[in-house]
Write a protein that holds these residues in place. Structure first.
Motif, short mmCIF file in Angstrom:
data_model
loop_
_atom_site.label_atom_id
_atom_site.label_comp_id
_atom_site.label_asym_id
_atom_site.label_seq_id
_atom_site.Cartn_x
_atom_site.Cartn_y
_atom_site.Cartn_z
N ALA A 1 -38.50 -52.46 10.26
CA ALA A 1 -38.13 -53.66 11.26
C ALA A 1 -38.16 -53.24 12.68
CB ALA A 1 -36.77 -54.10 10.77
N PHE A 2 -37.84 -52.05 12.81
CA PHE A 2 -37.51 -51.40 14.00
C PHE A 2 -39.31 -51.34 14.91
CE2 PHE A 2 -36.81 -48.94 17.94
CZ PHE A 2 -35.69 -49.61 18.86
N ALA A 3 -40.14 -50.80 14.07
CA ALA A 3 -41.30 -50.59 14.41
C ALA A 3 -42.20 -52.04 15.01
CB ALA A 3 -42.10 -50.00 13.35
N ALA A 4 -41.90 -52.86 13.97
CA ALA A 4 -42.35 -54.35 14.00
C ALA A 4 -41.96 -55.05 15.35
CB ALA A 4 -42.01 -55.18 12.77
N TYR A 5 -40.67 -54.46 15.58
CA TYR A 5 -40.18 -55.18 16.99
C TYR A 5 -40.73 -54.70 18.06
CZ TYR A 5 -36.69 -56.47 20.44
OH TYR A 5 -36.29 -56.93 21.71
N ILE A 6 -41.02 -53.32 18.34
CA ILE A 6 -41.28 -52.80 19.35
C ILE A 6 -42.95 -52.67 19.35
CG2 ILE A 6 -41.73 -50.34 20.38
CD1 ILE A 6 -39.00 -51.32 20.48
N GLY A 7 -43.46 -53.08 18.29
CA GLY A 7 -45.02 -53.21 18.35
C GLY A 7 -45.97 -52.00 18.03
N THR A 8 -45.27 -50.90 17.22
CA THR A 8 -45.87 -49.86 16.75
C THR A 8 -45.85 -49.71 15.33
OG1 THR A 8 -43.83 -48.47 16.54
CG2 THR A 8 -45.11 -48.16 18.88
N HIS A 9 -46.93 -48.79 14.78
CA HIS A 9 -47.24 -48.58 13.29
C HIS A 9 -45.86 -47.98 12.68
CE1 HIS A 9 -51.85 -48.81 14.27
NE2 HIS A 9 -51.26 -50.12 14.47
N ALA B 1 -41.90 -46.31 12.88
CA ALA B 1 -40.71 -45.83 13.64
C ALA B 1 -39.88 -44.93 12.50
CB ALA B 1 -39.73 -46.96 13.79
N ILE B 2 -39.26 -43.74 13.25
CA ILE B 2 -38.50 -42.83 12.53
C ILE B 2 -37.18 -42.60 12.96
CG2 ILE B 2 -38.51 -40.26 11.76
CD1 ILE B 2 -41.65 -41.93 13.14
N THR B 3 -36.15 -42.80 12.05
CA THR B 3 -34.78 -42.74 12.40
C THR B 3 -34.53 -41.25 12.88
OG1 THR B 3 -34.26 -42.76 9.91
CG2 THR B 3 -33.92 -44.80 11.40
N THR B 4 -33.40 -41.22 13.45
CA THR B 4 -32.67 -39.59 13.77
C THR B 4 -31.34 -39.97 14.02
OG1 THR B 4 -32.97 -40.08 16.34
CG2 THR B 4 -34.98 -39.06 15.02
N SER B 5 -30.66 -38.95 14.12
CA SER B 5 -29.47 -38.64 14.05
C SER B 5 -28.75 -39.07 15.65
CB SER B 5 -29.00 -37.34 13.68
OG SER B 5 -29.38 -36.30 14.50
N SER B 6 -29.39 -39.07 16.50
CA SER B 6 -29.10 -39.48 18.08
C SER B 6 -30.32 -39.58 18.94
CB SER B 6 -28.14 -38.47 18.65
OG SER B 6 -29.04 -37.16 18.97
N GLY C 1 -23.54 -46.65 16.06
CA GLY C 1 -22.32 -45.91 16.53
C GLY C 1 -22.94 -44.59 17.08
N GLU C 2 -23.45 -43.79 16.30
CA GLU C 2 -24.58 -42.74 16.46
C GLU C 2 -25.94 -42.92 16.17
OE1 GLU C 2 -24.18 -40.28 19.02
OE2 GLU C 2 -21.97 -39.88 18.96
N GLY C 3 -26.92 -42.34 16.66
CA GLY C 3 -28.30 -42.56 15.63
C GLY C 3 -29.28 -42.77 16.90
N GLY C 4 -30.59 -42.72 16.38
CA GLY C 4 -31.83 -42.61 17.33
C GLY C 4 -33.01 -43.11 16.63
N MET C 5 -34.14 -43.26 17.32
CA MET C 5 -35.41 -43.74 16.59
C MET C 5 -36.51 -43.15 17.54
SD MET C 5 -36.20 -45.79 13.90
CE MET C 5 -35.26 -47.21 13.83
N ILE C 6 -37.38 -42.66 16.87
CA ILE C 6 -38.81 -42.67 17.61
C ILE C 6 -39.83 -43.44 17.01
CG2 ILE C 6 -40.83 -40.70 17.62
CD1 ILE C 6 -38.56 -38.70 16.82
N THR C 7 -40.62 -43.99 18.07
CA THR C 7 -41.79 -44.89 18.02
C THR C 7 -42.82 -44.41 18.01
OG1 THR C 7 -41.25 -45.88 19.79
CG2 THR C 7 -40.22 -47.09 17.76
N THR C 8 -43.97 -44.85 17.24
CA THR C 8 -45.35 -44.23 17.70
C THR C 8 -46.33 -44.75 16.84
OG1 THR C 8 -46.67 -42.26 17.44
CG2 THR C 8 -45.00 -42.38 15.97
N SER C 9 -47.47 -45.12 17.19
CA SER C 9 -48.69 -45.52 16.28
C SER C 9 -49.50 -44.29 15.89
CB SER C 9 -49.47 -46.68 17.01
OG SER C 9 -48.79 -47.97 17.28
#
Length: 361
Positions: free
Chosen positions: A38-46, A48-53, A184-192
């Motif tokens: 869902a996040f990849a679709a929102y940003i417009g990348t192929h 998205a990878i969740t992270t801890s921060s 709460g805590e967490g992060g995301m990487i986006t890339t195509s």
């Protein structure tokens, strides 16, 4: 006291968390993958990878691009310290470039003078919800053969001429409670880039390529199912949250506009500012100092914050590493900036209270 930030946690979010708790699957399940898609679709990348921060996201992106010992990464001295710390955690070298006075984001006109044969990447920061000059910096990176990584930790939904922050290079997001959306805590990487996405997934999960098969050194930078459930619910309302921030910022802009010595955040043509913070500058022409204005507002139960009281190169750790260059715009901004509440939980009466306090000052 009107808080400087306040996350919106609605009943749908609570129900989503309850479902995860009832399922018994708290980690490495389908909710994380749904959030990523869902996040990849929102940003417009192929991908998205969740992270801890958000910090983990930046460090992971650098690792995935092969940034390591002795490599130089150009970045801004006017950011939260995690931006440059992530570079240090890769045993690479932060190389600072001053910010532009109008935007307080990295100044493209000063970048190429800092590029050397050791420069491998540029880590730009979309600050306070405003994008840096993506077009000019992409051109610089392409001309010099370096990677562009976007610290978009304060820029969920921000845009540069129709493209979302995090879609131009390798994007890094934080979901800390002060952000435009939270887990709460967490992060995301986006890339195509499929290879970068695969590397990020592997390094974030102890370097595993296949289950229990370690292919590279890695970390435990994973996100759990509970945070992903919160993130999915928050993402559905992100545009709504951002519009409320924009509306509140418009009210504050109108109030600040006619007060000599206060400079409101600038809205640049073609850029969508999503106001993670409403940060204005208190110039010497104003009749109060920045700290006096801060006290005046807080005495009227209006929370404020200073982002950031010291540029990174003035932090003791970096001074001890031998950073001695002067970055006058960043240094002056650190003396002038003050952030006011702008979050979506503010009511019309709250906004009137802030405007009245500014006028009374």
């Amino acid at each position: 006291m009107l808080s400087i930030s306040k996350p919106v946690i609605d009943s749908h979010t609570k129900d989503s968390v309850e479902k995860v708790l009832s399922s018994g699957r708290l980690s490495q399940g389908k909710i994380v993958r749904e959030f990523e898609e869902a996040f990849a679709a929102y940003i417009g990348t192929h991908y998205a990878i969740t992270t801890s921060s958000g910090t983990a996201a930046i460090e992971l992106a650098l690792h995935a691009h092969g940034i390591g010992a002795g490599d130089e990464v150009i970045t801004t001295p006017f950011s939260f310290i995690s931006t440059s710390n992530a570079i240090k955690n890769c045993n690479a070298i932060p190389v600072f470039v001053d910010v532009a006075s109008a935007s307080l984001t990295i100044d493209p006109s000063k970048i190429e003078a800092r590029i050397t044969p050791k420069t491998k990447a540029l880590l730009g920061v979309h600050l306070y919800g405003q994008t840096f000059d993506v077009r000019r910096i992409l051109e610089i990176c392409a001309r010099n053969g370096i990677i562009m990584i976007e610290d978009a930790c304060q820029a969920h939904g921000a845009e540069f001429f129709g493209g979302k922050a995090g879609s131009f290079g390798t994007g890094c997001f934080s979901f800390y409670p002060t952000k435009n959306m939270t887990t709460g805590e967490g992060g995301m990487i986006t890339t195509s880039d499929e290879i970068i996405a695969q590397r990020c997934r592997s390094i974030a999960n102890h370097g595993q390529g296949q289950p229990k098969q370690m292919s590279v050194p890695g970390h435990n930078f994973r996100m759990d199912e509970i945070r992903a459930a919160i993130g999915l619910a928050q993402l559905k309302r992100l545009d709504e949250f951002n519009q409320k921030r924009i509306n509140n910022a418009h009210i504050l802009n109108m109030a600040v506009h006619n007060i000599r010595g206060l400079v409101a955040p600038r809205q640049f043509p073609g850029r969508k500012h999503v106001y993670n913070q409403f940060t204005m500058q208190v110039k010497k022409e104003y009749k109060l100092t920045r700290d006096e204005l801060k006290s005046h507002l807080e005495n009227r139960d209006i929370g404020t914050a200073i982002y950031y009281p010291q540029p990174i190169h003035h932090q003791d750790y970096y001074k001890n590493l031998g950073y001695r260059d002067s970055f006058p715009v960043a240094e002056q901004a650190a003396k002038e900036v003050i952030s006011l509440p702008v979050h979506p939980s503010l009511t019309p009466d709250d906004m009137k209270k802030i405007v009245k306090a500014l006028r009374d000052a």
